[in-house]
Design a protein around this motif. Sequence first.
Motif, PDB file in Angstrom:
ATOM      1  N   SER A   1      -4.637  -3.539  -5.909  1.00  0.00           N
ATOM      2  CA  SER A   1      -4.036  -2.457  -6.272  1.00  0.00           C
ATOM      3  C   SER A   1      -4.230  -2.318  -7.754  1.00  0.00           C
TER       4      SER A   1
ATOM      5  N   PHE B   1       2.794   4.471  -7.044  1.00  0.00           N
ATOM      6  CA  PHE B   1       2.639   5.396  -8.586  1.00  0.00           C
ATOM      7  C   PHE B   1       3.931   4.931  -9.114  1.00  0.00           C
TER       8      PHE B   1
ATOM      9  N   ASP C   1       0.831  -0.914  -0.031  1.00  0.00           N
ATOM     10  CA  ASP C   1       0.160  -0.010   0.255  1.00  0.00           C
ATOM     11  C   ASP C   1       1.304   1.526  -0.378  1.00  0.00           C
ATOM     12  N   LYS C   2       2.470   1.043  -0.061  1.00  0.00           N
ATOM     13  CA  LYS C   2       3.031   1.915  -0.174  1.00  0.00           C
ATOM     14  C   LYS C   2       2.619   3.157  -1.354  1.00  0.00           C
ATOM     15  N   LEU C   3       2.711   4.101  -1.076  1.00  0.00           N
ATOM     16  CA  LEU C   3       1.838   5.203  -2.269  1.00  0.00           C
ATOM     17  C   LEU C   3       3.870   5.361  -3.521  1.00  0.00           C
TER      18      LEU C   3
END
Length: 481
Positions: free
Chosen positions: A274, A211, A205-207
């Motif tokens: 995601s 990205f 879940d790390k942005l």
Amino acid sequence: MPESLLASLNLSVASAEIFMVSAICVVLLVDVFLSDRSRWITYALTLLSLVGVAIVTVKTGVSARVSALEGAYVADPMGDVLKLFAYGTVAVAFMYSHDYLRRRGLFKGEYFILGLSALLGMMVMISAGSLVTVYLGVELLSLSLYAMVAFDRDSGVAAESAMKYFVLGAIASGTLLYGFSILYGLTGTLQLDELALAVREVGPDKLGLIFGLVFIIAGIAFKFGAVPFHMWIPDVYHGAPTPVTMFIGSAPKIASFVLAIRVLAEGLDSMVASWQGMLIVLSVLSMIIGNVVAIAQTNLKRMLAYSTISHVGFILLGILAGTGIGYRAAMFYTLTYVIMAIGSFGMILLLSREGFEADRIEDFRGLNRKSPWFAAVMMMLMFSTAGVPPFVGFWAKIAVLGAVVDAGLVWLAAVAVLLSVVAAFYYLRVVKVMYFDEPSDSVAVEGGGVVRALLTVNGLAVLILGIFPGALIDLCARVLP
């Protein structure tokens, strides 16, 4: 080189790629010294190279996953099957193209050498164990295809299509590479197996990872031709010489499928939540735009281009399920689509003659009166592509829809079924033109015996595999557990 280093590299499992590189060099050198009358030697050497690399692949096939080149190369049963399928597809494409190229003065060594180079890029992608290897395969395939589109130097339309393809492809490749670089910066590894572990440690879940994933999905979607990265497909399919269109519309779909499997299903499997949402959007848009816009097409190549976009949506349905069942269904659908697509373009080549391109739907008018058998072959191909039973395209759609339902996305399966009904309209229109319209001319169907025999086998394949789909389904299940 020390024997210990050679042993660690384990080059024997990459024998097929080594053989193909050598074969390309030999064909290239021989072709330089040939006259136009002797160009058949290049054609023969090309087919012999494909037979040879198939034999090498079978001889060095593996029953379990094996790594080589310090993890940059991976050999597994799925890779072996996809490579063999790619060899066969490329060989059939070359044989379909033979008469067409001769009649138009395009029977040159560049077509075959670029085709083999593109195949080498597919092989590298299929066996990629590292993000660097993935990118090398993508670029080798892409650069070969750019040149193939501009293969007819006297065609301004082909040159324009090649320029559009090159510019958009360069942007997509840069996007993909940028996404890879973000992953490397956050995880510190390029190996796909190590990447899967590192992503779990960093946190899916790390942005930053999300990205980077956005850029990777954009690059994969372009290689697939999914909406909204589809703008190159209709122009390239229409503008390129038909043999090149057939090549681009068939074998590279195998490479696109394996690109998604290697990067998403293997390297980023913990981020399925995601990328699943992103693929749902791409899939739905591809099925809607592809099927709706195809209805308005009068050019058969452009119709098949939008048809490709809609089928990409179905392949993505299997992948976005995020399960083994879904991946197997997507593989089955990809192989099925390649069989149907190459046969459809083969029919255009069969009906084309000097000064006449059979690339409009109306060019198939009254085909049943001129050649009942090949009208039946085209009908089988169109019915299969539409997903009509008992042809194999029906089972491919059922497999993908079943995987989506198992993943709890019933609404998505319902959307896919509805859009499949829409798609049936433009496929049936081709059948209607062949059987119910008057012929526009009385010219007999040309084409050599090899092309006729291959098209016969191609048409019967979609019927036989539809009646007995278990063999291909079981094969996908064995190599992609």
